[in-house]
Design an enzyme around this catalytic site. Structure first.
Site, PDB file in Angstrom:
ATOM      1  N   LYS A  13      68.785  74.260  31.047  1.00 38.88           N
ATOM      2  CA  LYS A  13      69.741  73.771  30.031  1.00 38.88           C
ATOM      3  C   LYS A  13      69.499  72.287  29.732  1.00 38.88           C
ATOM      4  O   LYS A  13      69.383  71.895  28.570  1.00 38.88           O
ATOM      5  CB  LYS A  13      71.195  73.996  30.512  1.00 38.88           C
ATOM      6  CG  LYS A  13      71.533  75.463  30.755  1.00 38.88           C
ATOM      7  CD  LYS A  13      72.974  75.669  31.137  1.00 38.88           C
ATOM      8  CE  LYS A  13      73.352  75.058  32.474  1.00 38.88           C
ATOM      9  NZ  LYS A  13      72.645  75.657  33.644  1.00 38.88           N
ATOM     10  N   ARG A  87      82.393  76.945  32.123  1.00 46.40           N
ATOM     11  CA  ARG A  87      81.792  77.738  33.199  1.00 46.40           C
ATOM     12  C   ARG A  87      82.741  78.822  33.699  1.00 46.40           C
ATOM     13  O   ARG A  87      82.393  79.557  34.617  1.00 46.40           O
ATOM     14  CB  ARG A  87      81.451  76.816  34.364  1.00 46.40           C
ATOM     15  CG  ARG A  87      79.947  76.663  34.609  1.00 46.40           C
ATOM     16  CD  ARG A  87      79.804  75.550  35.600  1.00 46.40           C
ATOM     17  NE  ARG A  87      78.612  75.452  36.335  1.00 46.40           N
ATOM     18  CZ  ARG A  87      77.708  74.494  36.173  1.00 46.40           C
ATOM     19  NH1 ARG A  87      77.815  73.636  35.192  1.00 46.40           N
ATOM     20  NH2 ARG A  87      76.693  74.407  36.983  1.00 46.40           N
ATOM     21  N   ARG A 126      63.011  70.805  41.531  1.00 44.31           N
ATOM     22  CA  ARG A 126      63.537  69.836  40.551  1.00 44.31           C
ATOM     23  C   ARG A 126      63.603  68.431  41.160  1.00 44.31           C
ATOM     24  O   ARG A 126      64.007  68.250  42.290  1.00 44.31           O
ATOM     25  CB  ARG A 126      64.945  70.268  40.116  1.00 44.31           C
ATOM     26  CG  ARG A 126      65.653  69.223  39.268  1.00 44.31           C
ATOM     27  CD  ARG A 126      66.774  69.783  38.459  1.00 44.31           C
ATOM     28  NE  ARG A 126      67.790  70.468  39.229  1.00 44.31           N
ATOM     29  CZ  ARG A 126      68.783  71.174  38.682  1.00 44.31           C
ATOM     30  NH1 ARG A 126      68.885  71.267  37.374  1.00 44.31           N
ATOM     31  NH2 ARG A 126      69.671  71.772  39.432  1.00 44.31           N
ATOM     32  N   ARG A 159      68.221  66.401  44.030  1.00 47.92           N
ATOM     33  CA  ARG A 159      69.677  66.539  44.086  1.00 47.92           C
ATOM     34  C   ARG A 159      70.075  67.217  45.393  1.00 47.92           C
ATOM     35  O   ARG A 159      69.472  68.217  45.775  1.00 47.92           O
ATOM     36  CB  ARG A 159      70.162  67.398  42.904  1.00 47.92           C
ATOM     37  CG  ARG A 159      70.419  66.586  41.649  1.00 47.92           C
ATOM     38  CD  ARG A 159      70.711  67.424  40.467  1.00 47.92           C
ATOM     39  NE  ARG A 159      71.736  68.432  40.641  1.00 47.92           N
ATOM     40  CZ  ARG A 159      72.184  69.218  39.660  1.00 47.92           C
ATOM     41  NH1 ARG A 159      71.682  69.106  38.447  1.00 47.92           N
ATOM     42  NH2 ARG A 159      73.112  70.107  39.889  1.00 47.92           N
ATOM     43  N   ARG A 170      75.454  78.582  44.412  1.00 46.37           N
ATOM     44  CA  ARG A 170      75.660  78.260  42.991  1.00 46.37           C
ATOM     45  C   ARG A 170      75.304  79.455  42.117  1.00 46.37           C
ATOM     46  O   ARG A 170      75.950  79.716  41.108  1.00 46.37           O
ATOM     47  CB  ARG A 170      74.814  77.034  42.609  1.00 46.37           C
ATOM     48  CG  ARG A 170      75.334  75.778  43.281  1.00 46.37           C
ATOM     49  CD  ARG A 170      74.349  74.652  43.202  1.00 46.37           C
ATOM     50  NE  ARG A 170      74.187  74.171  41.846  1.00 46.37           N
ATOM     51  CZ  ARG A 170      73.167  73.411  41.454  1.00 46.37           C
ATOM     52  NH1 ARG A 170      72.232  73.063  42.316  1.00 46.37           N
ATOM     53  NH2 ARG A 170      73.094  73.005  40.217  1.00 46.37           N
TER      54      ARG A 170
HETATM   55  P1  ADP Z   1      69.691  73.346  34.322  1.00 45.27           P
HETATM   56  O1  ADP Z   1      70.121  72.138  33.511  1.00 45.27           O
HETATM   57  O2  ADP Z   1      69.914  74.637  33.607  1.00 45.27           O
HETATM   58  O3  ADP Z   1      70.268  73.359  35.705  1.00 45.27           O
HETATM   59  P2  ADP Z   1      67.082  72.012  34.331  1.00 45.27           P
HETATM   60  O4  ADP Z   1      66.822  71.732  32.893  1.00 45.27           O
HETATM   61  O5  ADP Z   1      67.473  70.849  35.185  1.00 45.27           O
HETATM   62  O6  ADP Z   1      68.123  73.257  34.504  1.00 45.27           O
HETATM   63  O7  ADP Z   1      65.751  72.710  34.911  1.00 45.27           O
HETATM   64  C1  ADP Z   1      65.646  73.070  36.301  1.00 45.27           C
HETATM   65  C2  ADP Z   1      64.235  72.755  36.803  1.00 45.27           C
HETATM   66  O8  ADP Z   1      63.309  73.647  36.199  1.00 45.27           O
HETATM   67  C3  ADP Z   1      63.766  71.348  36.473  1.00 45.27           C
HETATM   68  O9  ADP Z   1      62.965  70.899  37.552  1.00 45.27           O
HETATM   69  C4  ADP Z   1      62.928  71.523  35.202  1.00 45.27           C
HETATM   70  O10 ADP Z   1      61.911  70.542  35.114  1.00 45.27           O
HETATM   71  C5  ADP Z   1      62.347  72.925  35.388  1.00 45.27           C
HETATM   72  N1  ADP Z   1      62.265  73.714  34.149  1.00 45.27           N
HETATM   73  C6  ADP Z   1      63.130  73.708  33.108  1.00 45.27           C
HETATM   74  N2  ADP Z   1      62.754  74.618  32.173  1.00 45.27           N
HETATM   75  C7  ADP Z   1      61.635  75.198  32.644  1.00 45.27           C
HETATM   76  C8  ADP Z   1      60.772  76.238  32.147  1.00 45.27           C
HETATM   77  N3  ADP Z   1      61.021  76.858  30.985  1.00 45.27           N
HETATM   78  N4  ADP Z   1      59.729  76.616  32.913  1.00 45.27           N
HETATM   79  C9  ADP Z   1      59.499  76.022  34.095  1.00 45.27           C
HETATM   80  N5  ADP Z   1      60.249  75.047  34.631  1.00 45.27           N
HETATM   81  C10 ADP Z   1      61.312  74.638  33.911  1.00 45.27           C
HETATM   82  P1  AMP Z   2      75.203  71.161  37.087  1.00 42.89           P
HETATM   83  O1  AMP Z   2      74.662  69.776  37.004  1.00 42.89           O
HETATM   84  O2  AMP Z   2      75.587  71.732  35.752  1.00 42.89           O
HETATM   85  O3  AMP Z   2      74.303  72.084  37.871  1.00 42.89           O
HETATM   86  O4  AMP Z   2      76.581  71.060  37.895  1.00 42.89           O
HETATM   87  C1  AMP Z   2      76.610  70.559  39.230  1.00 42.89           C
HETATM   88  C2  AMP Z   2      77.954  70.921  39.881  1.00 42.89           C
HETATM   89  O5  AMP Z   2      79.038  70.280  39.182  1.00 42.89           O
HETATM   90  C3  AMP Z   2      78.319  72.423  39.873  1.00 42.89           C
HETATM   91  O6  AMP Z   2      77.732  73.138  40.951  1.00 42.89           O
HETATM   92  C4  AMP Z   2      79.849  72.337  39.990  1.00 42.89           C
HETATM   93  O7  AMP Z   2      80.274  72.058  41.310  1.00 42.89           O
HETATM   94  C5  AMP Z   2      80.192  71.112  39.131  1.00 42.89           C
HETATM   95  N1  AMP Z   2      80.439  71.488  37.717  1.00 42.89           N
HETATM   96  C6  AMP Z   2      79.685  71.155  36.629  1.00 42.89           C
HETATM   97  N2  AMP Z   2      80.215  71.655  35.500  1.00 42.89           N
HETATM   98  C7  AMP Z   2      81.320  72.336  35.873  1.00 42.89           C
HETATM   99  C8  AMP Z   2      82.288  73.113  35.173  1.00 42.89           C
HETATM  100  N3  AMP Z   2      82.221  73.300  33.840  1.00 42.89           N
HETATM  101  N4  AMP Z   2      83.302  73.686  35.882  1.00 42.89           N
HETATM  102  C9  AMP Z   2      83.386  73.515  37.201  1.00 42.89           C
HETATM  103  N5  AMP Z   2      82.504  72.819  37.928  1.00 42.89           N
HETATM  104  C10 AMP Z   2      81.467  72.226  37.284  1.00 42.89           C
END
Ligand code: ADP
Ligand code: AMP
Length: 219
Positions: A13, A87, A126, A159, A170
């Site tokens: 995302k 969410r 990541r 992270r 998660r």
């Molecule tokens: P989200 O915001 O949904 O948690 P991220 O954008 O942070 O996901 O992506 C999670 C990890 O996967 C990051 O390390 C990113 O660089 C990698 N990533 C994102 N999209 C892709 C993809 N289409 N293919 C491979 N790796 C990806």
């Molecule tokens: P994310 O960066 O989106 O992976 O979110 C990291 C953490 O923040 C999640 O595992 C939740 O604990 C909290 N969080 C983020 N967005 C929400 C949401 N919309 N509702 C509840 N918890 C959230």
């Protein structure tokens, strides 16, 4: 244009938002990023969120809904893209009500679909920049210099909630509480829902996303 980006943690995302905001001039509002900023600043909100985030649980709806309503108010006329919010079905419902009070609505929902077995590999690989928030992957989206941010030279960090145990939690939380949000939007007449295959490479996913959003902009 007002967009919600849904998908499991690690679906990509944040990665897609980076490109979407440039192409369509939208404000990127990531609930996870806002919570991490609150924690880093040591605010009351950050302290309240801490234990939930560290265990992979959701922060309570009332805290999140208020926080995101405040952020949305500051969005430009061009609109915003929500990343990580809503969410829960309750959060989606509260968001709809809050937008409806000013005659607004979510125009499109992009549902990034990814297989569970790929999520773990994406999240444990990541790496993020502690200064500018840029996101990389140790295999898939590498920085130019290993462990160093391309933008500002800061050393990349992992992270704490990307550990294998918390990732498993998660993902469970996602299936139980967030997947129903997709059906909430499918059953509403207000927002178009687009499923996107997020197992593909990041560039291919962007092409699929742009196809949908370009068509929406033209209508
Ligand atoms: P989200 O915001 O949904 O948690 P991220 O954008 O942070 O996901 O992506 C999670 C990890 O996967 C990051 O390390 C990113 O660089 C990698 N990533 C994102 N999209 C892709 C993809 N289409 N293919 C491979 N790796 C990806
Ligand atoms: P994310 O960066 O989106 O992976 O979110 C990291 C953490 O923040 C999640 O595992 C939740 O604990 C909290 N969080 C983020 N967005 C929400 C949401 N919309 N509702 C509840 N918890 C959230």
């Amino acid at each position: 244009m007002r967009i919600v980006l849904l998908g499991a943690p690690g679906a990509g995302k944040g990665t897609q938002c980076k490109h979407i905001v440039v192409r369509y001039g939208l404000l990127h509002l990531s609930s996870g990023d806002i919570l991490r900023q609150e924690r880093a600043a040591g605010t009351e909100l950050g302290k309240k969120a801490q234990s939930y985030m560290d265990s992979g649980a959701l922060v309570p709806d009332e805290i999140i809904v208020e926080m995101m309503a405040g952020a949305i108010k500051k969005a430009p006329e061009a609109g915003f893209i929500l990343d990580g919010f809503p969410r829960t079905v309750n959060q989606a419902d509260e968001l709809d009500k809050s937008l409806a009070s000013t005659n607004k609505k979510i125009d499109a929902v992009l549902n990034l679909k990814i297989d569970d077995r790929i999520v773990a590999e994406r999240m444990t690989g990541r790496r993020s920049c502690p200064q500018c928030g840029a996101v990389y992957h140790i295999e898939n989206l590498k920085p130019k210099v290993e462990e160093i941010c391309d933008n500002d030279g800061a050393r990349l960090v992992q992270r704490p909630d990307d550990s294998p145990e918390v990732v498993a939690n998660r993902l469970k939380t996602y299936h139980q509480q967030t997947e129903p949000v997709v059906d909430y939007y499918r059953n509403s007449n207000n927002s178009a829902v687009y499923d996107i295959d997020a197992n593909k490479d990041a560039d291919e996913v962007s092409v699929l996303v742009f196809e949908k959003l370009d068509a929406l902009v033209k209508t």
